[in-house]
Design an enzyme around this catalytic site. Sequence first.
Site, PDB file in Angstrom:
ATOM      1  N   GLN A  13       3.111  10.030   1.036  1.00 39.53           N
ATOM      2  CA  GLN A  13       4.389   9.303   1.084  1.00 39.53           C
ATOM      3  C   GLN A  13       5.280   9.603  -0.114  1.00 39.53           C
ATOM      4  O   GLN A  13       6.450   9.232  -0.126  1.00 39.53           O
ATOM      5  CB  GLN A  13       4.145   7.791   1.153  1.00 39.53           C
ATOM      6  CG  GLN A  13       3.501   7.346   2.451  1.00 39.53           C
ATOM      7  CD  GLN A  13       3.376   5.835   2.492  1.00 39.53           C
ATOM      8  OE1 GLN A  13       2.425   5.269   2.005  1.00 39.53           O
ATOM      9  NE2 GLN A  13       4.376   5.171   3.064  1.00 39.53           N
ATOM     10  N   GLY A  53       0.835  -1.188   0.000  1.00 40.27           N
ATOM     11  CA  GLY A  53       0.000   0.000   0.000  1.00 40.27           C
ATOM     12  C   GLY A  53       0.870   1.239   0.000  1.00 40.27           C
ATOM     13  O   GLY A  53       2.004   1.211   0.480  1.00 40.27           O
ATOM     14  N   HIS A 106      -2.491   7.679   6.807  1.00 40.30           N
ATOM     15  CA  HIS A 106      -1.490   8.551   6.168  1.00 40.30           C
ATOM     16  C   HIS A 106      -2.124   9.859   5.705  1.00 40.30           C
ATOM     17  O   HIS A 106      -1.520  10.923   5.789  1.00 40.30           O
ATOM     18  CB  HIS A 106      -0.875   7.865   4.937  1.00 40.30           C
ATOM     19  CG  HIS A 106       0.275   6.961   5.251  1.00 40.30           C
ATOM     20  ND1 HIS A 106       1.457   7.404   5.804  1.00 40.30           N
ATOM     21  CD2 HIS A 106       0.441   5.624   5.076  1.00 40.30           C
ATOM     22  CE1 HIS A 106       2.294   6.386   5.947  1.00 40.30           C
ATOM     23  NE2 HIS A 106       1.690   5.284   5.511  1.00 40.30           N
ATOM     24  N   HIS A 128      -4.499   1.659   7.508  1.00 34.88           N
ATOM     25  CA  HIS A 128      -3.130   2.172   7.561  1.00 34.88           C
ATOM     26  C   HIS A 128      -2.941   3.301   6.532  1.00 34.88           C
ATOM     27  O   HIS A 128      -2.377   4.351   6.845  1.00 34.88           O
ATOM     28  CB  HIS A 128      -2.151   1.017   7.294  1.00 34.88           C
ATOM     29  CG  HIS A 128      -0.709   1.399   7.229  1.00 34.88           C
ATOM     30  ND1 HIS A 128       0.242   0.914   8.098  1.00 34.88           N
ATOM     31  CD2 HIS A 128      -0.038   2.224   6.375  1.00 34.88           C
ATOM     32  CE1 HIS A 128       1.427   1.433   7.786  1.00 34.88           C
ATOM     33  NE2 HIS A 128       1.285   2.222   6.736  1.00 34.88           N
ATOM     34  N   GLU A 129      -3.438   3.081   5.312  1.00 31.69           N
ATOM     35  CA  GLU A 129      -3.256   4.084   4.248  1.00 31.69           C
ATOM     36  C   GLU A 129      -4.094   5.339   4.497  1.00 31.69           C
ATOM     37  O   GLU A 129      -3.624   6.455   4.275  1.00 31.69           O
ATOM     38  CB  GLU A 129      -3.585   3.489   2.877  1.00 31.69           C
ATOM     39  CG  GLU A 129      -2.717   2.304   2.454  1.00 31.69           C
ATOM     40  CD  GLU A 129      -1.229   2.523   2.642  1.00 31.69           C
ATOM     41  OE1 GLU A 129      -0.756   3.665   2.486  1.00 31.69           O
ATOM     42  OE2 GLU A 129      -0.535   1.547   2.986  1.00 31.69           O
ATOM     43  N   CYS A 164       5.945   0.055   7.197  1.00 26.13           N
ATOM     44  CA  CYS A 164       5.555   1.174   6.338  1.00 26.13           C
ATOM     45  C   CYS A 164       6.751   1.589   5.500  1.00 26.13           C
ATOM     46  O   CYS A 164       7.871   1.644   6.004  1.00 26.13           O
ATOM     47  CB  CYS A 164       5.095   2.336   7.219  1.00 26.13           C
ATOM     48  SG  CYS A 164       4.612   3.802   6.295  1.00 26.13           S
ATOM     49  N   LEU A 165       6.511   1.872   4.221  1.00 27.27           N
ATOM     50  CA  LEU A 165       7.603   2.305   3.347  1.00 27.27           C
ATOM     51  C   LEU A 165       8.258   3.583   3.863  1.00 27.27           C
ATOM     52  O   LEU A 165       9.423   3.832   3.601  1.00 27.27           O
ATOM     53  CB  LEU A 165       7.081   2.526   1.918  1.00 27.27           C
ATOM     54  CG  LEU A 165       6.528   1.294   1.194  1.00 27.27           C
ATOM     55  CD1 LEU A 165       5.991   1.686  -0.173  1.00 27.27           C
ATOM     56  CD2 LEU A 165       7.597   0.218   1.077  1.00 27.27           C
TER      57      LEU A 165
HETATM   58 NI    NI Z   1       2.543   3.373   5.496  1.00 29.16          NI
END
Ligand code: NI
Length: 172
Positions: free
Chosen positions: A50, A45, A140, A136-137, A94-95
Amino acid sequence: MPLKIVTYPNPLLGKTSQPIPEVTEEIRQLAQEMGELMYKSDGIGIAAPQVGELLRLVVIDITGPEKREGKMVLVNPTVTPIMEGGLVESEEGCLSVPDYRAKVKRAGKVHVEATDLDGKPVSFDAEDMLAICVQHEVDHLDGKLFIDRISRLKRMMFENKLKKGTRQSQVK
Ligand code: NI
């Protein structure tokens, strides 16, 4: 310019993203590039903040970069917990928070509403990994990271580890 992942503690990650009034060609292009970056980075995701864009846009594919069978683009998504799903705890990463994973509690089942890339409304119920990933997304988009949802002690340990890491890379 190719997109790049913004990592913690970049303050952009703490900002609230703006709704997308209309799905334009630019938005479709951004979603496409975000998807490619997500696969390349081995993620399931990715949210627009991000990559430095404070827009309410997320790309998800819980089948992962090998299969690429479940790609989903959500414009202006909202999530509502479904009571009967209860709370579930699972390990997240998370990225934008490289090399760290921790257990987070979230709703086990959610209702999702969004717009697709044709500007059409979509709505569905999600459970298990998809429910967790969407929450989660969407976090963000509200300037929230999974490390904002862990215990204070774990967060402190994470921040210490991060500081040490920075010091080490300065020595190099
Ligand atoms: Ni994330």
